[in-house]
Design an enzyme around this catalytic site. Structure first.
Site, PDB file in Angstrom:
ATOM      1  NE  ARG A 186      60.713   7.993  39.284  1.00 50.31           N
ATOM      2  CZ  ARG A 186      61.907   7.437  39.131  1.00 50.31           C
ATOM      3  NH1 ARG A 186      62.972   8.064  39.520  1.00 50.31           N
ATOM      4  NH2 ARG A 186      62.027   6.244  38.588  1.00 50.31           N
ATOM      5  CB  THR A 187      56.164   4.304  43.110  1.00 52.40           C
ATOM      6  OG1 THR A 187      56.324   4.433  41.717  1.00 52.40           O
ATOM      7  CG2 THR A 187      54.753   3.852  43.414  1.00 52.40           C
TER       8      THR A 187
ATOM      9  NE  ARG B   9      58.138  -1.323  41.531  1.00 53.03           N
ATOM     10  CZ  ARG B   9      57.717  -0.403  40.673  1.00 53.03           C
ATOM     11  NH1 ARG B   9      56.804   0.467  41.045  1.00 53.03           N
ATOM     12  NH2 ARG B   9      58.199  -0.332  39.478  1.00 53.03           N
TER      13      ARG B   9
ATOM     14  CE  LYS C  67      65.429 -14.220  59.144  1.00 48.42           C
ATOM     15  NZ  LYS C  67      64.636 -13.450  60.084  1.00 48.42           N
TER      16      LYS C  67
ATOM     17  CG  HIS D   3      52.842   1.431  38.235  1.00 48.45           C
ATOM     18  ND1 HIS D   3      52.350   1.775  39.470  1.00 48.45           N
ATOM     19  CD2 HIS D   3      54.064   2.014  38.148  1.00 48.45           C
ATOM     20  CE1 HIS D   3      53.245   2.538  40.091  1.00 48.45           C
ATOM     21  NE2 HIS D   3      54.287   2.685  39.311  1.00 48.45           N
TER      22      HIS D   3
END
Lengths: 152, 297
Positions: free
Chosen positions: B56-57, B106, B85, B134
């Site tokens: 959603r974000t 995020r 890696k 957030h």
């Protein structure tokens, strides 16, 4: 009254009024470690009219910077600093809390970015003084109450 | 207010800053709905760096950027990326900033967005850093409250997982700026942490029934099954915080939820005027448009 058993220094810094038992942490803060070249003398648990018991640290041949000394206030807010030249005190002052410190405390939050060994980040804390000295991580916001436990 | 370059934490914003973003979001409402076209971010590129999944974000940032005429690039699958890696976040950011004008990050580590903002020369927006912050979710929650109820002197019930929900913690910090009265409804094991309870805001411990009768907003969070030692314990608690249409018969309270829901709001609530959680998801778009415009123009 007991006499101090450590001798006067010719040139250097004397850190007095350290809370009893915190002298070793003070040395860590100013960067004196095993293998360091400074000549250091230390007295622990000495009688003090002001504090009951106190520690004293003397560092011969080293003038510690004010910013560095202020970090000592994190664990020894009452500490006094004497700058010695030719056996005379040329300057005397109390430490004061710095607004922030960098690289001397480790964040207790294991998931904080400052604890990721892969990242080029130095743990940085804002210092608050309400009901004792508290350091707040500028990355994750975690508060550190027992500062001596998290000295690097 | 001072124009901001990065958005890292709700703690960095004053009441005036928040009001500014919310009124700017108002200017983009019709654009977010697709009723009016705007190209103010044409030629600009947003890099979505999601080291944890959050559909959603991520999608609402994409929608916001595209509605304003900009373009979006994504990290793609983590397994196929350089991080698999062992590349550091710092190196990744230094590369990505060569390709984009703004980064939405995020990441699973707390403080990662603050760190990113210090090493990047382009704006960084925090889309969730571990259990940390957030802020865009908090701003869209505030915007929903403003549009569907009112922000000042609000009575709001926070229901469910109040211990681990960063959404709830940030919302409380923001509501403290608007003189809110907060009803706390949670199982004992998921109560609000002490350090948040110590904030200068009016808290009331409550049960769900009383809260629904007295408040303007009921903000429901998902109780996370993985927090409980066994499933039976979870079931007992989860069931006790389930909101049904019947419970809302004589209530005008709006029901919010950051989504996804599991079983804490019954499907029969969806059709009621109280249910605003899908509009809440929509409001993420104008709010994120306002933030993007703020940092990019």
């Amino acid at each position: 009254m007991n006499l101090l058993t450590i001798s006067k220094i010719k040139d250097g810094t004397v850190i007095d009024h350290i809370p009893s038992g915190k002298a070793l942490e003070v040395l860590r803060i100013i960067g004196v470690r095993s293998g360091s070249k400074e000549k250091v003398s230390m007295a622990m648990n000495v009688e003090s009219s002001k504090m009951g018991r106190k520690d004293i640290v003397k560092v011969e041949g080293k003038y510690i910077g004010e910013e560095e000394l202020n970090r000592i206030s994190l664990i020894a807010p009452e500490a006094t600093i004497n700058i010695i030249e030719n056996y005379e005190i040329v300057r005397k002052f109390k430490v004061s809390l710095p607004e922030r410190v960098e690289g001397i405390l480790k964040c207790p939050n294991r998931n904080c970015i400052s604890n990721d060994p892969r990242e080029p980040v130095l743990a940085r804390f804002r210092i608050e003084n309400s009901d004792g000295v508290v350091a707040r991580c500028e990355y994750c916001g975690k508060k550190v109450y027992e500062i001596e436990k998290y000295l690097v | 207010m001072s124009k901001f370059r990065n958005l890292i934490s709700i703690d960095d914003l004053s009441r005036k800053d928040i009001e500014h973003i919310l009124s700017r979001a108002d200017e983009f409402l019709d654009v977010a709905r697709g009723e009016r076209k705007l190209r103010i971010l044409e030629g600009r590129i947003l890099a979505n760096l999601f080291f944890e999944p959050s559909t959603r974000t991520r999608m609402s940032f994409e929608s916001a950027m595209k509605r304003l005429g900009g373009d979006v690039i994504n990290l793609g699958s983590l397994e196929a990326s350089s991080f698999a890696k062992g590349e550091s976040l710092a190196d990744a950011l230094r590369v990505v900033e060569q390709y984009a004008d703004c980064i939405v990050l995020r990441h699973y580590r707390e403080g990662s967005a603050r760190f990113a903002s210090e090493i990047c020369s382009i704006p960084v927006i925090n889309a969730g850093d571990g259990a940390g912050q957030h802020p865009t979710q908090t701003l869209l929650d505030l915007y929903t409250i403003k549009k569907e109820a009112r922000l000042d002197n609000l009575k709001i019930a926070l229901v469910g997982d109040l211990k681990y929900s960063r959404t709830v913690h940030s919302l409380i910090k923001a509501l403290a700026l608007f003189n809110a009265r907060i009803y706390l409804v949670s199982p004992d094991s998921l109560k609000l942490p002490e350090e948040i309870l110590e904030m200068d805001i009016d808290f009331v411990e409550s049960d769900l029934k009383t809260a629904i009768e007295e408040v303007d907003v009921v903000y429901v969070t998902r109780i996370q099954k993985e927090r409980f030692p066994d499933e039976e314990e979870y079931r007992k608690v989860a069931g006790s915080y389930r909101i049904t249409a019947e419970m809302l018969e004589s209530s005008d309270a709006i029901i919010m939820h950051p989504l996804p829901r599991v079983d804490e709001i019954a499907y029969d609530v969806d059709g009621l005027k109280n249910a605003v959680y899908f509009r809440q998801a929509f409001y993420g778009v104008p709010v994120r448009m306002a933030i993007l415009a703020e940092v990019l123009l």
